[in-house]
Design a protein around this motif. Sequence first.
Motif, PDB file in Angstrom:
ATOM      1  N   GLY A 145     -28.589 -24.865 113.868  1.00 28.82           N
ATOM      2  CA  GLY A 145     -29.693 -23.924 113.823  1.00 28.82           C
ATOM      3  C   GLY A 145     -29.513 -22.926 112.685  1.00 28.82           C
ATOM      4  N   CYS A 146     -30.574 -22.753 111.865  1.00 26.21           N
ATOM      5  CA  CYS A 146     -30.493 -21.868 110.704  1.00 26.21           C
ATOM      6  C   CYS A 146     -31.709 -20.948 110.689  1.00 26.21           C
ATOM      7  CB  CYS A 146     -30.449 -22.663 109.403  1.00 26.21           C
ATOM      8  SG  CYS A 146     -29.155 -23.916 109.330  1.00 26.21           S
ATOM      9  N   ASP A 147     -31.563 -19.863 109.944  1.00 28.26           N
ATOM     10  CA  ASP A 147     -32.742 -19.054 109.678  1.00 28.26           C
ATOM     11  C   ASP A 147     -33.610 -19.807 108.669  1.00 28.26           C
ATOM     12  OD1 ASP A 147     -30.959 -18.898 107.642  1.00 28.26           O
ATOM     13  OD2 ASP A 147     -31.301 -16.786 107.200  1.00 28.26           O
ATOM     14  N   GLY A 148     -34.900 -19.662 108.793  1.00 33.75           N
ATOM     15  CA  GLY A 148     -35.806 -20.446 107.976  1.00 33.75           C
ATOM     16  C   GLY A 148     -35.705 -20.129 106.499  1.00 33.75           C
ATOM     17  N   VAL A 149     -35.703 -21.176 105.687  1.00 30.03           N
ATOM     18  CA  VAL A 149     -35.749 -21.017 104.233  1.00 30.03           C
ATOM     19  C   VAL A 149     -36.956 -21.796 103.715  1.00 30.03           C
ATOM     20  CG1 VAL A 149     -33.282 -20.654 103.938  1.00 30.03           C
ATOM     21  CG2 VAL A 149     -34.198 -22.977 103.921  1.00 30.03           C
ATOM     22  N   ALA A 155     -33.731 -29.418  98.171  1.00 30.95           N
ATOM     23  CA  ALA A 155     -32.661 -30.100  97.438  1.00 30.95           C
ATOM     24  C   ALA A 155     -31.291 -29.706  97.985  1.00 30.95           C
ATOM     25  CB  ALA A 155     -32.760 -29.779  95.951  1.00 30.95           C
ATOM     26  N   ARG A 156     -31.141 -28.455  98.371  1.00 28.09           N
ATOM     27  CA  ARG A 156     -29.861 -28.002  98.943  1.00 28.09           C
ATOM     28  C   ARG A 156     -29.680 -28.569 100.355  1.00 28.09           C
ATOM     29  NH1 ARG A 156     -25.988 -24.744  97.270  1.00 28.09           N
ATOM     30  NH2 ARG A 156     -24.895 -23.274  98.664  1.00 28.09           N
ATOM     31  N   VAL A 157     -30.791 -28.753 101.073  1.00 24.60           N
ATOM     32  CA  VAL A 157     -30.700 -29.393 102.393  1.00 24.60           C
ATOM     33  C   VAL A 157     -30.212 -30.830 102.235  1.00 24.60           C
ATOM     34  CG1 VAL A 157     -32.015 -30.091 104.431  1.00 24.60           C
ATOM     35  CG2 VAL A 157     -32.520 -27.923 103.309  1.00 24.60           C
ATOM     36  N   GLU A 158     -30.748 -31.532 101.258  1.00 24.12           N
ATOM     37  CA  GLU A 158     -30.290 -32.902 101.019  1.00 24.12           C
ATOM     38  C   GLU A 158     -28.817 -32.943 100.634  1.00 24.12           C
ATOM     39  OE1 GLU A 158     -33.092 -34.285  98.078  1.00 24.12           O
ATOM     40  OE2 GLU A 158     -34.149 -35.453  99.604  1.00 24.12           O
ATOM     41  N   ALA A 159     -28.346 -31.935  99.896  1.00 27.87           N
ATOM     42  CA  ALA A 159     -26.927 -31.881  99.542  1.00 27.87           C
ATOM     43  C   ALA A 159     -26.072 -31.714 100.803  1.00 27.87           C
ATOM     44  CB  ALA A 159     -26.679 -30.743  98.562  1.00 27.87           C
ATOM     45  N   ILE A 160     -26.555 -30.946 101.777  1.00 28.21           N
ATOM     46  CA  ILE A 160     -25.820 -30.796 103.043  1.00 28.21           C
ATOM     47  C   ILE A 160     -25.741 -32.131 103.769  1.00 28.21           C
ATOM     48  CG2 ILE A 160     -25.893 -29.712 105.321  1.00 28.21           C
ATOM     49  CD1 ILE A 160     -27.037 -27.232 104.036  1.00 28.21           C
ATOM     50  N   TYR A 161     -26.873 -32.839 103.815  1.00 30.07           N
ATOM     51  CA  TYR A 161     -26.861 -34.148 104.457  1.00 30.07           C
ATOM     52  C   TYR A 161     -25.908 -35.104 103.734  1.00 30.07           C
ATOM     53  CZ  TYR A 161     -30.743 -33.314 107.704  1.00 30.07           C
ATOM     54  OH  TYR A 161     -31.521 -32.859 108.742  1.00 30.07           O
ATOM     55  N   ALA A 248     -24.992 -19.590 103.814  1.00 28.60           N
ATOM     56  CA  ALA A 248     -23.601 -19.512 104.245  1.00 28.60           C
ATOM     57  C   ALA A 248     -23.139 -20.851 104.820  1.00 28.60           C
ATOM     58  CB  ALA A 248     -23.440 -18.408 105.276  1.00 28.60           C
ATOM     59  N   LEU A 249     -24.027 -21.501 105.578  1.00 28.83           N
ATOM     60  CA  LEU A 249     -23.679 -22.817 106.111  1.00 28.83           C
ATOM     61  C   LEU A 249     -23.497 -23.823 104.976  1.00 28.83           C
ATOM     62  CD1 LEU A 249     -23.411 -24.744 108.565  1.00 28.83           C
ATOM     63  CD2 LEU A 249     -25.886 -25.104 108.395  1.00 28.83           C
ATOM     64  N   ALA A 250     -24.355 -23.777 103.963  1.00 24.81           N
ATOM     65  CA  ALA A 250     -24.229 -24.696 102.836  1.00 24.81           C
ATOM     66  C   ALA A 250     -22.917 -24.478 102.093  1.00 24.81           C
ATOM     67  CB  ALA A 250     -25.415 -24.531 101.888  1.00 24.81           C
ATOM     68  N   ASP A 251     -22.534 -23.220 101.886  1.00 23.79           N
ATOM     69  CA  ASP A 251     -21.272 -22.941 101.189  1.00 23.79           C
ATOM     70  C   ASP A 251     -20.075 -23.445 101.980  1.00 23.79           C
ATOM     71  OD1 ASP A 251     -22.658 -21.800  99.136  1.00 23.79           O
ATOM     72  OD2 ASP A 251     -22.355 -19.723  99.803  1.00 23.79           O
ATOM     73  N   ALA A 252     -20.179 -23.433 103.333  1.00 24.11           N
ATOM     74  CA  ALA A 252     -19.062 -23.876 104.166  1.00 24.11           C
ATOM     75  C   ALA A 252     -18.959 -25.395 104.230  1.00 24.11           C
ATOM     76  CB  ALA A 252     -19.217 -23.309 105.577  1.00 24.11           C
ATOM     77  N   LEU A 256     -18.620 -27.354  96.743  1.00 22.64           N
ATOM     78  CA  LEU A 256     -18.712 -26.209  95.845  1.00 22.64           C
ATOM     79  C   LEU A 256     -19.689 -25.200  96.430  1.00 22.64           C
ATOM     80  CD1 LEU A 256     -18.949 -28.035  92.382  1.00 22.64           C
ATOM     81  CD2 LEU A 256     -16.956 -26.864  93.334  1.00 22.64           C
ATOM     82  N   SER A 257     -19.309 -23.911  96.423  1.00 21.24           N
ATOM     83  CA  SER A 257     -20.201 -22.868  96.897  1.00 21.24           C
ATOM     84  C   SER A 257     -21.286 -22.608  95.860  1.00 21.24           C
ATOM     85  CB  SER A 257     -19.417 -21.580  97.169  1.00 21.24           C
ATOM     86  OG  SER A 257     -18.882 -21.075  95.951  1.00 21.24           O
ATOM     87  N   ARG A 258     -22.258 -21.817  96.255  1.00 19.22           N
ATOM     88  CA  ARG A 258     -23.349 -21.521  95.333  1.00 19.22           C
ATOM     89  C   ARG A 258     -22.848 -20.763  94.110  1.00 19.22           C
ATOM     90  NH1 ARG A 258     -28.706 -21.858  95.954  1.00 19.22           N
ATOM     91  NH2 ARG A 258     -30.077 -20.546  94.692  1.00 19.22           N
ATOM     92  N   ALA A 259     -21.905 -19.857  94.301  1.00 18.63           N
ATOM     93  CA  ALA A 259     -21.352 -19.096  93.179  1.00 18.63           C
ATOM     94  C   ALA A 259     -20.594 -20.010  92.217  1.00 18.63           C
ATOM     95  CB  ALA A 259     -20.438 -17.987  93.695  1.00 18.63           C
TER      96      ALA A 259
END
Length: 677
Positions: A145-149, A155-161, A248-252, A256-259
């Motif tokens: 569960g995430c806050d809505g973006v 594209a970042r969601v696909e990277a998580i998958y 934060a979930l994507a960085d975890a 590679l983190s967003r930074a």
Amino acid sequence: MATTHPQPTLCDATRAMLRAAHVAWLHPKGGVGRVWIGRKGVDAEGDEIFEGETVDPAAVTLSPAFANADYSSLNTFWGRRRSGECLKSVGSTILDFDYNKAGLRFDGWAPEAVRDVLVEAMAEAGVPLPSIWVATGRNLQATYGCDGVKAAAWARVEAIYDALHGPDLATNGLPKAKRKRDDAVLDAFEARMLPVWRLFRDAGLDRVCRDGARVVRLVGSVNAKSGVMARLLGLSSFGDAVRYDFHALADAILPLSRAEILERRRVRAEAKAAVPANDNPAPAKPRRHAGPTGRWTGILRDLHAWRDGMGAPPVGMRELWIFLTANATAHVRGGCREDWAAELAPLAGLSEREAFRALGTLDRRQRRHEAGETDEHKGVEQSPLYNYSAATIVDLLDVQVEQAEAFGLRALFPGGGKALTPAERQRASRDARNPDRVTRSGQVEDRITDGGIARLWKLAGLSLDRCAQIVGRSRSGVAKAIAEAEAAPREPGVIPLDEMFSTGPVFAGSPEAEALVSTGFETTTPSTTIVDASDGFSAVHDTSRYIVVSASRELPVTLPEPEPVRVTRVTPFHAVVETASAVWTWTQTEDVWGRGRFDTWFLEAGTPTPADAAMAEAARRELAGSVVAAPRRARRAPIASKARHGVRGRLGASRPLPVTAADRQREVDLYREASGG
């Protein structure tokens, strides 16, 4: 093996409350867009369809569709359509485990036991744990569960998958494809996640469950296939579930983190800026349909080869195979939604309606392409059609190395396309330069066809030189063609030419005529015309063989037994030939200059059948052969008056002729018919 917990018995009101709580947790207050709710039904043709509507999240419980709703969308949409093109915001990501399949490691396990094994492996690898685990009645689903973006972050969601699903693994548990560049960070990430990817594969992770229009089963709904209610595992209520900040979930999860990604981009930009600029760069060309020589041709061939090797796309991949094959077809030769569905639905084992529903987005992109629109991807204009790489298609279809070897796949080979052999590359190059060229096998086929025609004429009495002239080859070439035609294997039902012409005429519609046409025989040649039986016979160079072939009229294979022919010989030089279907008149006269006799033979009445025409021709020959030639007459002196005018000639001698007895009754009947009574 773990045991299954007893199924709780809940009333309809309690289950409705659980479903509403699940929807509220997936789409909390303050979000944007509309949520889809509905159920899976059956249409008039017996196909499964999703029935529901998109509503405002605050009005979910007030919607008529909520009364029987079993599913809810993960994300929200614009308007009333649940599709990736109408995506408004991303609320959650999901992992769907179909572990209850024969042959899998956890088949028959309780969902709590499978969840515990997965949680332990994810915690050991440092992967954030899902917010909730739901036992769907047959399998298991885990939701973050995430806050809505905004939808722009897809594209970042696909990277998580990609990071959670991992690459396609071979039977030895290692990735099939290797990275093109070495990277210490990615190597460490792969080593850490490899046990998780293997466990996910053994638990039946659905790698296709990652699109923006995905729906999830609601807690409190009853699975129609098992009769078991979906329930929440490990939590007493949704209020106890953890909700992540999306970035934060994507960085975890991501290596590679967003930074770190932004820093790498900055370093590459500085390195690029240090290179002197090109004052005259080549313009980027838009990517269009690949055409018959592009990579999509190989992909389309391999998609059909994979389907043929599998027998049919497996259940769960039929719509995917249809979509990928239709997309490759659109790249190669275009088309429309209706044509793709009609062509591919029978091959996938689905109805045309199901295939039609799976091709909606592709059809819209095809219309955009036909209108001349383009999309820009990484600074390059390309077709609006989906431009999947071969590796992506291999990953989606889960193509194994053993399958690719057995099915002869080239473009869709795991780990990269299989290289062509030098002979295949040379052949492909020749085909690309001259697609209309005649191949070596085509030359042999043409030579055998010409040899069959030349052999036919040779059997009819023509010389080898004349046969070569008819087929347009040299003398030696036609001899070689005849030899190859004689040595070629005979197809079933084709009669050898020697046997065909040894028994007499060949009539239209007969098996012999069909075999004659199959050899490529032309009914009209420069030297001889083969005519229909209704027009009489034409001898082939004074031989004893007669050919009656008609391509414009079909006759029965089994011809009726002909009736006897009747010959009425009025004089030795005049006769009437009658058959059951027609009447002919024969007359023989002598040339006034003494150069011989010639026959006059014409059809007087009726439409003859081939059998009657053959008998009439035989009667004509018999009549012509029965006439005894008249003795030669002495040359007479020219008449004086004619000689003065320079005219010389001979007059026919007067001699008695035997007259046969006339048929009086027939003469009376003919007179009455001519005089009208």
